[in-house]
Design a protein around this motif. Structure first.
Motif, PDB file in Angstrom:
ATOM      1  N   THR A  43      -0.885  -0.010  15.555  1.00  0.00           N
ATOM      2  CA  THR A  43      -1.196  -0.103  14.135  1.00  0.00           C
ATOM      3  C   THR A  43      -0.268   0.825  13.347  1.00  0.00           C
ATOM      4  O   THR A  43       0.316   1.758  13.911  1.00  0.00           O
ATOM      5  CB  THR A  43      -2.651   0.308  13.873  1.00  0.00           C
ATOM      6  OG1 THR A  43      -2.796   1.722  14.186  1.00  0.00           O
ATOM      7  CG2 THR A  43      -3.616  -0.508  14.723  1.00  0.00           C
ATOM      8  N   PRO A  44      -0.139   0.594  12.031  1.00  0.00           N
ATOM      9  CA  PRO A  44       0.685   1.499  11.215  1.00  0.00           C
ATOM     10  C   PRO A  44       0.265   2.963  11.358  1.00  0.00           C
ATOM     11  O   PRO A  44       1.108   3.842  11.476  1.00  0.00           O
ATOM     12  CB  PRO A  44       0.454   0.984   9.788  1.00  0.00           C
ATOM     13  CG  PRO A  44       0.129  -0.452   9.955  1.00  0.00           C
ATOM     14  CD  PRO A  44      -0.635  -0.547  11.242  1.00  0.00           C
ATOM     15  N   MET A  89       6.440  -4.096   4.300  1.00  0.00           N
ATOM     16  CA  MET A  89       6.796  -5.241   3.461  1.00  0.00           C
ATOM     17  C   MET A  89       5.548  -5.834   2.812  1.00  0.00           C
ATOM     18  O   MET A  89       4.590  -6.192   3.502  1.00  0.00           O
ATOM     19  CB  MET A  89       7.514  -6.299   4.291  1.00  0.00           C
ATOM     20  CG  MET A  89       8.779  -5.790   4.957  1.00  0.00           C
ATOM     21  SD  MET A  89       9.669  -7.090   5.836  1.00  0.00           S
ATOM     22  CE  MET A  89      10.329  -8.021   4.450  1.00  0.00           C
ATOM     23  N   LYS A  90       5.582  -5.959   1.496  1.00  0.00           N
ATOM     24  CA  LYS A  90       4.438  -6.482   0.757  1.00  0.00           C
ATOM     25  C   LYS A  90       4.165  -7.943   1.123  1.00  0.00           C
ATOM     26  O   LYS A  90       3.022  -8.402   1.099  1.00  0.00           O
ATOM     27  CB  LYS A  90       4.692  -6.350  -0.743  1.00  0.00           C
ATOM     28  CG  LYS A  90       3.513  -6.733  -1.616  1.00  0.00           C
ATOM     29  CD  LYS A  90       3.791  -6.397  -3.061  1.00  0.00           C
ATOM     30  CE  LYS A  90       2.591  -6.764  -3.954  1.00  0.00           C
ATOM     31  NZ  LYS A  90       2.430  -8.214  -4.086  1.00  0.00           N
ATOM     32  N   GLY A  91       5.209  -8.704   1.447  1.00  0.00           N
ATOM     33  CA  GLY A  91       5.042 -10.119   1.742  1.00  0.00           C
ATOM     34  C   GLY A  91       4.412 -10.410   3.089  1.00  0.00           C
ATOM     35  O   GLY A  91       3.998 -11.546   3.354  1.00  0.00           O
ATOM     36  N   LEU A 121       2.589  -4.043   3.809  1.00  0.00           N
ATOM     37  CA  LEU A 121       2.383  -2.950   2.850  1.00  0.00           C
ATOM     38  C   LEU A 121       1.054  -3.198   2.139  1.00  0.00           C
ATOM     39  O   LEU A 121       0.944  -4.086   1.294  1.00  0.00           O
ATOM     40  CB  LEU A 121       3.527  -2.905   1.830  1.00  0.00           C
ATOM     41  CG  LEU A 121       3.412  -1.865   0.713  1.00  0.00           C
ATOM     42  CD1 LEU A 121       3.348  -0.460   1.280  1.00  0.00           C
ATOM     43  CD2 LEU A 121       4.553  -2.000  -0.284  1.00  0.00           C
ATOM     44  N   GLN A 122       0.048  -2.428   2.497  1.00  0.00           N
ATOM     45  CA  GLN A 122      -1.299  -2.579   1.936  1.00  0.00           C
ATOM     46  C   GLN A 122      -1.597  -1.373   1.051  1.00  0.00           C
ATOM     47  O   GLN A 122      -2.059  -0.324   1.519  1.00  0.00           O
ATOM     48  CB  GLN A 122      -2.315  -2.724   3.069  1.00  0.00           C
ATOM     49  CG  GLN A 122      -2.050  -3.968   3.918  1.00  0.00           C
ATOM     50  CD  GLN A 122      -2.897  -4.043   5.169  1.00  0.00           C
ATOM     51  OE1 GLN A 122      -3.238  -3.013   5.772  1.00  0.00           O
ATOM     52  NE2 GLN A 122      -3.239  -5.260   5.577  1.00  0.00           N
ATOM     53  N   MET A 123      -1.302  -1.537  -0.233  1.00  0.00           N
ATOM     54  CA  MET A 123      -1.322  -0.388  -1.142  1.00  0.00           C
ATOM     55  C   MET A 123      -2.694   0.236  -1.281  1.00  0.00           C
ATOM     56  O   MET A 123      -2.825   1.465  -1.343  1.00  0.00           O
ATOM     57  CB  MET A 123      -0.778  -0.801  -2.513  1.00  0.00           C
ATOM     58  CG  MET A 123       0.696  -1.166  -2.487  1.00  0.00           C
ATOM     59  SD  MET A 123       1.326  -1.546  -4.125  1.00  0.00           S
ATOM     60  CE  MET A 123       2.883  -2.334  -3.670  1.00  0.00           C
TER      61      MET A 123
END
Length: 337
Positions: A43-44, A89-91, A121-123
């Motif tokens: 995981t991140p 990456m947001k996409g 990318l999960q803000m």
């Protein structure tokens, strides 16, 4: 009972030795080649908790990183082989399949590098437990003309504050390791960039930057939450002076690195990266090179065989990206029947 105690002792010894071996593997750079599980299962947070990550962000929805992004990530992965290099990456979503067989060429290229990780990318998750969460919940991205940049400015602060490491823009080509732990990059005398910076986790300066981000928020002014934020916060703790030569400045254990470290070609001359030079600069005083992609409105690109400075940088610091560039150019040049 004695046998039971012996077994417990053996188990404790096993875990102790395992822990030591794990630490050694991290220190030796073995971790990425000796991981007990495929990296796409991590995981991140697991990767970020390894520490000293090199972090890149893509806050548009695009899913195919262009060559300059690929070169930036690849060059960092080659220079920092014992550190995780992460492209958020947001996409991407958690359901996106990313591996060496991906239909996206850059994904395939980057996924094959042992220390490169591609994550969504999960803000909302990133901003948890920071001053930025309330701002994020109240702001309307549809009303923000600079949202791609503003959301990137916020995300990099939150990630570096939570986990530490180095943030780099996706148009920064790494050429040698940065020896500093806490640093900002001077774009010019008395003015800080936010395109590359590094701090340990939970550093007060980054927390103060996040608070000021919210307090002085103005999304209509480009850079107000980025380089202007870093500069005004640095000025609150440092008496900034001009750089006389190639020296770095230091204030309260934060290094303010000379413009030569990352910006030897200043932004008014950004096009020089795509020129052919009579004698190529050696960049002996630089750790990385910022190619000013924001200034590149005409979308100049690296062309195979052009002999431009940028092409030579690709060949040297991101050779796999360069090979892919040549292959794609050859495919485009094939006659269609």
């Amino acid at each position: 009972k004695a046998r039971m105690l012996k077994k417990i002792h053996i188990c404790l010894c096993f875990f102790f030795v395992s822990g030591i071996l794990y630490e050694i593997s991290l220190l030796s750079g073995c971790f990425f080649s000796c991981m007990p599980m495929p990296k796409h299962f991590l995981t991140p947070e697991q990767v970020l908790n390894l520490g000293k990550s090199i972090i890149f962000l893509e806050t548009t929805e695009r899913l195919e990183p262009p060559p300059l992004v690929s070169c930036s990530v690849e060059s960092a992965a080659r220079i920092y082989q014992d550190r995780p290099v992460i492209l958020f990456m947001k996409g991407l979503t958690n359901d996106t399949v990313l591996d060496s067989n991906s239909s996206y060429a850059a994904f395939s290229l980057l996924s094959s590098m042992k220390n490169v990780f591609l994550f969504p990318l999960q803000m909302e998750t990133i901003f948890q437990e920071t001053p930025l969460l309330q701002w994020y919940n109240e702001v309307d991205p549809e009303e923000e003309k600079n949202w791609v940049h503003v959301s990137s400015d916020a995300s990099r602060l939150a990630l570096i504050w939570k986990y530490g490491g180095i943030y780099m823009d996706t148009d920064v080509i790494s050429i040698r390791p940065i020896p500093e732990g806490s640093f900002l990059a001077a774009q010019k005398s008395r003015f800080s960039s936010n395109g590359i910076f590094g701090f340990p986790a939970r550093h007060k300066f980054i927390w103060d930057c996040m608070e000021n981000f919210v307090l002085k928020y103005n999304g209509n002014i480009w850079g107000n939450q980025g380089p202007f934020l870093m500069t005004r916060m640095l000025k609150t703790i440092c008496n900034l002076t001009d750089f006389e030569g190639i020296e770095d400045h230091s204030c309260q254990n934060i290094s303010f690195l000379n413009p030569q470290r990352f910006y030897p070609i200043p932004y008014p001359a950004w096009g020089r990266y795509y020129d052919v030079w009579d004698k190529n600069p050696d960049f002996n005083h630089s750790y990385a090179l910022h190619l000013w992609n924001f200034m590149n409105r005409n979308r100049k690109a690296v062309v195979a065989g052009s002999n431009s400075l940028a092409e030579k940088l690709y060949k040297t610091y991101c050779p796999t990206t360069y090979e892919d560039l040549i292959k794609n150019a050859e495919l485009r040049d094939l006659p269609s029947y």
